[in-house]
Write an enzyme that holds these catalytic residues in place. Structure first.
Site, PDB file in Angstrom:
ATOM      1  N   LYS A 100     -15.027   5.237 -30.594  1.00  0.00           N
ATOM      2  CA  LYS A 100     -13.767   5.402 -31.336  1.00  0.00           C
ATOM      3  C   LYS A 100     -13.901   4.898 -32.771  1.00  0.00           C
ATOM      4  O   LYS A 100     -13.292   5.469 -33.681  1.00  0.00           O
ATOM      5  CB  LYS A 100     -12.596   4.752 -30.593  1.00  0.00           C
ATOM      6  CG  LYS A 100     -12.550   3.258 -30.590  1.00  0.00           C
ATOM      7  CD  LYS A 100     -11.285   2.760 -29.872  1.00  0.00           C
ATOM      8  CE  LYS A 100     -11.258   3.130 -28.409  1.00  0.00           C
ATOM      9  NZ  LYS A 100     -10.092   2.560 -27.697  1.00  0.00           N
ATOM     10  N   LYS A 112     -16.696  -5.451 -26.195  1.00  0.00           N
ATOM     11  CA  LYS A 112     -15.536  -5.698 -25.332  1.00  0.00           C
ATOM     12  C   LYS A 112     -15.748  -7.009 -24.601  1.00  0.00           C
ATOM     13  O   LYS A 112     -16.881  -7.438 -24.364  1.00  0.00           O
ATOM     14  CB  LYS A 112     -15.347  -4.567 -24.315  1.00  0.00           C
ATOM     15  CG  LYS A 112     -13.906  -4.363 -23.900  1.00  0.00           C
ATOM     16  CD  LYS A 112     -13.086  -3.739 -25.030  1.00  0.00           C
ATOM     17  CE  LYS A 112     -11.661  -3.466 -24.604  1.00  0.00           C
ATOM     18  NZ  LYS A 112     -10.921  -2.784 -25.683  1.00  0.00           N
TER      19      LYS A 112
END
Length: 476
Positions: A100, A112
């Site tokens: 993204k 993450k």
């Protein structure tokens, strides 16, 4: 301490699905197999455990931080607080963050984090202890820093947790000028940025508005162009779902259904999003909202609508329920809500899916703006806003003097107004989402072998990241 991890077969689907989508798109590029493997792989996976005291006893917490790609620095990605989180999920989400960022041209690699807890089962003090200890573990292994890896909020975390992380990092790095840039999604008072809280939902709404604004595409699926009057069902009334629904309604859409874990409500004439939110806040449930029909949570997704916005968790639309979905457009507010098998069926039936790696990129876009603000140490608009207003005022006065026409006080205020930080952030977000949508669509329409917007988005991602690696001199 670091430890090995063995994941049950039932927990390995998410990263596998992401890789499956990647491999499918990769066949439409001309890059070497080695560079494709490098782009796809998670570069650094750190699993660790740490103890916390609860009363007179101790509890051991499982946690992760995954840095998927170092083709850009720093890496960037949220921290998920959930008792369902596992290593496979964190790896998948880190990969999606890489993709993204590339789609919206934000210069970060993907990362993450995950902490395996249910925040509702802990006191505020215990949550603070967990968050600060998690941050310390990242600092010890050099997994956090404004030029290394920059966390942000995700499911189960928010501004409060980010402020604890920022304070812990700054405390352990005394004198570091850019310490506040080590984390984004912070409160405004702690060097956050206006518009960050609603950024992901706003981005989803802009993505949908842009999609339905293309007349050629809408006529193919039997819808009239434009957002006005489009019937929307939103799954999830958390941060992303709430703001997606709110801005879609402001743009002219009609929210006919809302789904949550306790059930779903539906009203073909439309729902007032803010009123539903307050009803849930007061009663603890969206059910029994006046004028709406109560449904089971899964049934809510299958009601009549034009656009479905899954904005909760992954794997919500699968081969078992895709045949009952009546929407013509699925806009993925959540990460990985549609399985590859379900997506293939949906496209075969003539639908459009706005993929997660683009649709929910508003959050990382505004996080990028916050990071830039922290590095520059000045709020957007602070230096030039008054200058712009004075320049506009001088221009208005000159034009009025020449023409003899005077503006009303309201008209004058509109014309001379300088942009605030929020307006600049929203402008930058809107421009990013619009440009990125048409970039993906051009790839999709330019190659008749591509079968979905997701594949087109990934083709663009692969090409961009491959160029980054070549520019770094790693690949010939």
């Amino acid at each position: 301490m670091a430890t090995s991890n063995i994941i049950a077969d039932t927990e390995t689907h998410f990263f596998g699905d992401v890789c499956k989508n990647f491999d499918y798109a990769a066949q439409f590029t001309k890059h070497d197999a080695g560079i494709l493997d490098q782009i796809k792989a998670c570069n650094s996976v750190y699993r660790f455990k740490f103890p916390i005291r609860r009363g007179n006893s101790f509890e051991v917490i499982d946690a992760w931080r995954v840095e998927h790609s170092h083709h850009q620095s720093p890496t960037k990605g949220g921290i998920r607080y959930s008792e369902m989180v596992n290593e496979d999920e964190v790896m998948a989400l880190a990969a999606l963050m890489t993709y993204k960022c590339a789609i919206v041209n934000v210069p970060f690699g993907g990362a993450k984090g995950g902490i395996k807890i249910n925040p509702k089962n802990y006191t505020v003090q215990e949550l603070e202890n967990i968050t600060r200890r998690y941050t310390v573990e990242l600092i010890k292994k050099n997994f956090i820093g404004p030029s290394i890896d920059v966390p942000a909020p995700d499911y189960g975390s928010g501004e409060r947790e980010m402020s604890w992380i920022a304070d812990t990092y700054a405390t352990m790095n005394p004198g570091q000028l850019d310490a506040m840039g080590a984390v984004t999604g912070k409160p405004i008072a702690l060097h956050g940025i206006a518009g960050r809280r609603e950024a992901t939902g706003r981005g989803v709404a802009i993505a949908i508005r842009e999609c339905v604004g293309v007349a050629e595409d809408m006529l193919k699926i039997g819808l009239q162009p434009g957002i006005s009057g489009k019937r929307v069902i939103v799954q999830g009334l958390g941060n992303v779902g709430y703001y997606s629904a709110k801005f879609l309604a402001e743009f002219g859409g009609t929210i006919v259904g809302i789904c949550e874990f306790e059930g779903a409500i539906y009203n073909a004439d439309g729902l007032d999003v803010e009123s539903v939110f307050q009803h849930r806040k007061a009663t603890g449930s969206i059910l029994n909202y006046p004028g709406a029909k109560n449904l089971k949570s899964g049934e809510g997704l299958e009601q009549d609508c034009d656009i479905l916005v899954p904005a909760a968790l992954e794997n919500q639309i699968t081969i078992s329920n895709i045949g009952s979905i009546k929407a013509k457009i699925i806009a993925e507010g959540a990460n990985g809500p549609t399985s590859p098998e379900a997506e293939a069926i949906f496209y075969k039936n003539g639908g459009i899916i706005i993929p997660d790696m683009y649709a929910n990129a508003g959050g990382v876009t505004v996080s990028y703006f916050e990071w830039l603000k922290n590095l520059s140490h000045v709020a957007f608009g602070r230096i030039n806003r008054r200058f712009e207003e004075n320049s506009n005022l001088n221009l208005v006065n000159m034009v009025e003097g020449i023409t003899g026409v005077s503006l009303s006080p309201t008209q004058r205020a509109i014309v001379i107004k300088g942009a605030s930080e929020l307006e600049l952030v929203n402008s930058g977000l809107e421009d990013t989402m619009i440009r990125s949508y048409h970039e993906i669509r051009e790839i999709y329409k330019g190659n008749n072998k591509l079968d979905s917007m997701r594949t087109a988005a990934l083709v663009g991602v692969i090409n961009k990241i491959a160029v980054s690696y070549q520019n770094l001199g790693i690949w010939p």
